[in-house]
Write a protein that holds these residues in place. Structure first.
Motif, PDB file in Angstrom:
ATOM      1  N   GLN A  73       9.101  -7.365   0.788  1.00 18.12           N
ATOM      2  CA  GLN A  73      10.062  -8.091  -0.261  1.00 18.12           C
ATOM      3  C   GLN A  73      10.391  -9.520   0.394  1.00 18.12           C
ATOM      4  O   GLN A  73      10.116 -10.660  -0.399  1.00 18.12           O
ATOM      5  N   GLU A 126      10.764  -2.695  -5.397  1.00 15.33           N
ATOM      6  CA  GLU A 126      10.483  -1.883  -6.698  1.00 15.33           C
ATOM      7  C   GLU A 126       9.545  -0.648  -6.377  1.00 15.33           C
ATOM      8  O   GLU A 126       9.857   0.495  -6.742  1.00 15.33           O
ATOM      9  N   ASN A 127       8.634  -0.741  -5.376  1.00 13.99           N
ATOM     10  CA  ASN A 127       7.716   0.079  -5.216  1.00 13.99           C
ATOM     11  C   ASN A 127       8.363   1.366  -4.248  1.00 13.99           C
ATOM     12  O   ASN A 127       8.205   2.209  -4.209  1.00 13.99           O
ATOM     13  N   ARG A 129      11.601   1.896  -4.556  1.00 13.64           N
ATOM     14  CA  ARG A 129      12.277   2.898  -5.456  1.00 13.64           C
ATOM     15  C   ARG A 129      11.378   3.853  -6.383  1.00 13.64           C
ATOM     16  O   ARG A 129      11.841   4.988  -6.456  1.00 13.64           O
ATOM     17  N   SER A 130      10.337   3.555  -6.696  1.00 15.22           N
ATOM     18  CA  SER A 130       9.269   4.233  -7.194  1.00 15.22           C
ATOM     19  C   SER A 130       8.886   5.518  -6.315  1.00 15.22           C
ATOM     20  O   SER A 130       8.608   6.777  -6.558  1.00 15.22           O
TER      21      SER A 130
END
Length: 146
Positions: A73, A126-127, A129-130
């Motif tokens: 990130q 974001e990934n 979190r997924s």
């Protein structure tokens, strides 16, 4: 000069560590689900003395993936920031040769740098979190079957 070194370093990391990052993501996904299931089983059997060990292991798995995702990130954010810096520079006051270099720099930064894991997963928050969310979904399915 430093920024171009960062782009070369990011390319090197992607080409050499992509498979390792893919293994880390897959092992973490499976590890969180399996150790979570083991924790649920131990709680149901009232073996609370062993639960802490699996909770710590799962937490360390999540932290490890978080730190890898944070590095990706930061690279992505730095790449986007460089585009903004180049775009907002006083390019009118520059020489023609420098303007051409600015144009090439802008074209390079239009595609932001990112750390990829096996070509299917981009290391970012974001990934992250997924992956954690998917692991918890697998854990829920596995614990309901038990």
């Amino acid at each position: 000069m430093e920024k171009f070194f960062v782009f070369r370093l990011a390319h090197f990391l992607n080409s050499s560590l992509s498979n390792m990052y893919a293994a880390v993501v897959i092992i973490t996904l499976v590890g969180i689900s399996v150790t979570g299931l083991k924790t649920v089983i131990l709680i149901k059997k009232n073996h609370y003395d062993q639960v802490l060990r699996f909770v710590i292991f799962t937490t360390c798995d999540i932290i490890h993936l978080f730190l890898n995702s944070m590095a990706g990130q930061e690279l992505f954010n730095g790449s986007e920031e460089e585009l903004k810096i180049i775009y907002n520079c006083n390019w009118i006051a520059l020489s023609t040769k420098s303007r051409k270099l600015i144009r090439f720099s802008m074209m390079r930064t239009l595609k932001p740098c990112a750390l990829a894991a096996g070509g299917f997963y981009v290391m970012n928050m974001e990934n992250f979190r997924s992956v954690v969310q998917t692991s918890m979904s697998y854990l829920t399915v596995l614990s309901s079957a038990y």
